[in-house]
Design a protein around this motif. Structure first.
Motif, mmCIF file in Angstrom:
data_model
loop_
_atom_site.group_PDB
_atom_site.id
_atom_site.type_symbol
_atom_site.label_atom_id
_atom_site.label_comp_id
_atom_site.label_asym_id
_atom_site.label_seq_id
_atom_site.Cartn_x
_atom_site.Cartn_y
_atom_site.Cartn_z
ATOM 1 N N PRO A 14 26.723 34.172 7.670
ATOM 2 C CA PRO A 14 26.851 32.807 7.149
ATOM 3 C C PRO A 14 26.735 31.777 8.277
ATOM 4 C CG PRO A 14 28.543 34.242 6.230
ATOM 5 C CD PRO A 14 27.885 35.005 7.345
ATOM 6 N N ALA A 15 26.016 30.696 8.002
ATOM 7 C CA ALA A 15 25.838 29.653 9.014
ATOM 8 C C ALA A 15 25.912 28.280 8.354
ATOM 9 C CB ALA A 15 24.525 29.857 9.764
ATOM 10 N N VAL A 16 24.760 27.628 8.172
ATOM 11 C CA VAL A 16 24.706 26.292 7.586
ATOM 12 C C VAL A 16 23.916 26.337 6.283
ATOM 13 C CG1 VAL A 16 25.008 25.043 9.744
ATOM 14 C CG2 VAL A 16 22.736 25.840 9.099
ATOM 15 N N PHE A 17 23.865 25.206 5.567
ATOM 16 C CA PHE A 17 23.251 25.235 4.235
ATOM 17 C C PHE A 17 21.756 25.526 4.275
ATOM 18 C CE2 PHE A 17 21.890 20.914 5.147
ATOM 19 C CZ PHE A 17 20.733 20.753 4.391
ATOM 20 N N GLN A 18 21.090 25.219 5.399
ATOM 21 C CA GLN A 18 19.636 25.402 5.434
ATOM 22 C C GLN A 18 19.205 26.814 5.815
ATOM 23 O OE1 GLN A 18 21.427 23.192 7.301
ATOM 24 N NE2 GLN A 18 20.411 22.723 9.245
ATOM 25 N N GLY A 78 16.216 13.172 9.736
ATOM 26 C CA GLY A 78 14.966 13.694 9.203
ATOM 27 C C GLY A 78 15.026 15.190 8.960
ATOM 28 N N PHE A 79 15.705 15.906 9.852
ATOM 29 C CA PHE A 79 15.830 17.352 9.704
ATOM 30 C C PHE A 79 16.681 17.690 8.485
ATOM 31 C CE2 PHE A 79 17.349 21.588 11.529
ATOM 32 C CZ PHE A 79 16.146 22.218 11.292
ATOM 33 N N ARG A 80 17.740 16.938 8.288
ATOM 34 C CA ARG A 80 18.594 17.178 7.120
ATOM 35 C C ARG A 80 17.815 16.919 5.827
ATOM 36 N NH1 ARG A 80 23.541 17.940 5.156
ATOM 37 N NH2 ARG A 80 24.139 16.876 3.246
ATOM 38 N N ASN A 81 17.056 15.831 5.793
ATOM 39 C CA ASN A 81 16.290 15.522 4.582
ATOM 40 C C ASN A 81 15.237 16.600 4.303
ATOM 41 O OD1 ASN A 81 17.705 13.151 4.143
ATOM 42 N ND2 ASN A 81 16.266 11.885 5.285
ATOM 43 N N ASN A 83 15.473 19.736 5.122
ATOM 44 C CA ASN A 83 16.183 20.930 4.667
ATOM 45 C C ASN A 83 16.653 20.809 3.220
ATOM 46 O OD1 ASN A 83 16.047 22.590 7.010
ATOM 47 N ND2 ASN A 83 17.525 21.243 8.000
ATOM 48 N N LEU A 84 17.039 19.616 2.819
ATOM 49 C CA LEU A 84 17.444 19.406 1.423
ATOM 50 C C LEU A 84 16.269 19.678 0.488
ATOM 51 C CD1 LEU A 84 19.647 16.201 1.796
ATOM 52 C CD2 LEU A 84 20.441 18.488 1.160
ATOM 53 N N HIS A 85 15.073 19.325 0.929
ATOM 54 C CA HIS A 85 13.873 19.600 0.134
ATOM 55 C C HIS A 85 13.561 21.096 0.141
ATOM 56 C CE1 HIS A 85 9.826 19.289 -1.495
ATOM 57 N NE2 HIS A 85 9.359 19.882 -0.407
ATOM 58 N N TYR A 86 13.657 21.718 1.302
ATOM 59 C CA TYR A 86 13.325 23.141 1.462
ATOM 60 C C TYR A 86 14.193 24.031 0.579
ATOM 61 C CZ TYR A 86 14.001 27.687 3.817
ATOM 62 O OH TYR A 86 14.171 29.025 4.098
ATOM 63 N N VAL A 87 15.493 23.752 0.498
ATOM 64 C CA VAL A 87 16.390 24.661 -0.230
ATOM 65 C C VAL A 87 16.256 24.549 -1.744
ATOM 66 C CG1 VAL A 87 18.071 24.765 1.651
ATOM 67 C CG2 VAL A 87 18.359 23.043 -0.172
ATOM 68 N N LYS A 88 15.540 23.549 -2.233
ATOM 69 C CA LYS A 88 15.383 23.410 -3.689
ATOM 70 C C LYS A 88 14.719 24.650 -4.288
ATOM 71 C CE LYS A 88 15.133 18.335 -3.954
ATOM 72 N NZ LYS A 88 14.255 17.179 -4.272
ATOM 73 N N THR A 89 13.687 25.154 -3.632
ATOM 74 C CA THR A 89 13.013 26.348 -4.144
ATOM 75 C C THR A 89 13.933 27.556 -4.065
ATOM 76 O OG1 THR A 89 10.843 25.487 -3.516
ATOM 77 C CG2 THR A 89 11.011 27.863 -3.896
#
Length: 247
Positions: A14-18, A78-81, A83-89
């Motif tokens: 376990p690490a971070v949400f991304q 920018g990195f957080r935004n 990652n929020l897009h990436y995890v949707k899939t």
């Protein structure tokens, strides 16, 4: 501490949400790595990955790691935004539950001829195996220490690209790789591949900080690329994977 992702037949750190810190196949399974001959955009890549995993008779939850390429380093926001897009899939595939993400990842920025948009370079998934040999993929890590502070506050030798600064960054990141492999009960002697990402010379520290510690036992693949966040200078990942293909 290692957690189980039963739906994908692998364990993860376990690490971070991304992303997670790394993955290891469960007993009776192995990790297969697939590299794309040509980089694919996130949308194209996810579609191709889904087709490949389904064709192998596996559920989408078998997706356990990926390697991305981005046009340039991101700001913290920018990195957080991204990652929020990436995890949707990943959420649509039943992998990301809104809090915990078991998928390991590296995401780097080629210094020369980068992609026009974030793209897939490679991915890994689990499949049944009778080999009995363990397999794992350790996520990429730069010289930023864990925590909730900004990258500037937790980066080893922040903005220091002197020979001594780079050397300390390399030593720190090699240590992170060792710690993560140790979570699965493995070390450099088990790794079948190690990759490094930097645009800075590391010859002065390579022998002592990398080779003597065993990190180049199977050689070292150097990608002339930067880590994904501005002012990070050095990143590595490693793996033990016995089946690798290019599509």
């Amino acid at each position: 501490m290692v957690s189980e992702f039963a739906a994908g037949n692998y364990r993860f750190i376990p690490a971070v949400f991304q992303y997670s810190g790394g993955v290891a196949a469960s007993s009776g399974y192995e990790i297969e790595r697939v590299r794309f001959d040509k980089w694919l955009s996130l949308a194209e890549g996810f579609a191709k990955i889904a087709d490949h995993i389904k064709a192998a008779g596996r559920p989408l939850t078998a997706f356990c790691a990926c390697e991305l390429r981005s046009p340039a380093a991101f700001t913290d926001e920018g990195f957080r935004n991204f990652n929020l897009h990436y995890v949707k899939t990943l959420a649509e595939w039943g992998i990301y539950d809104g809090t915990t993400n078991p998928v390991a990842r590296s995401n780097v920025c080629p210094e020369i001829d980068p992609p026009a948009e974030p793209s897939f370079y490679a991915f890994s998934f689990t499949r049944p195996s009778t080999q009995g040999s363990p397999t794992f993929v350790i996520a990429g890590s730069g010289e930023s220490q864990e925590g909730n502070a900004s990258y500037a506050e937790r980066t080893v030798r922040y903005r220091d690209i002197s020979p001594d600064g780079i050397a300390e960054k390399v030593r720190y990141v090699v240590g992170v790789m060792e710690k993560r492999m140790g979570e699965f009960g493995h070390g450099w002697k088990d790794a079948t591949a190690t990759q490094t990402y930097t645009v800075h010379g590391i010859h002065h520290v390579f022998a002592d900080a990398v080779v003597r510690r065993g990190a180049a036992r199977a050689g070292l693949t150097w990608h002339y690329a930067r880590p994904p966040v501005i002012d990070l200078e050095y990143e590595m990942d490693c793996r033990r994977v016995l089946r690798e293909v290019v599509i």
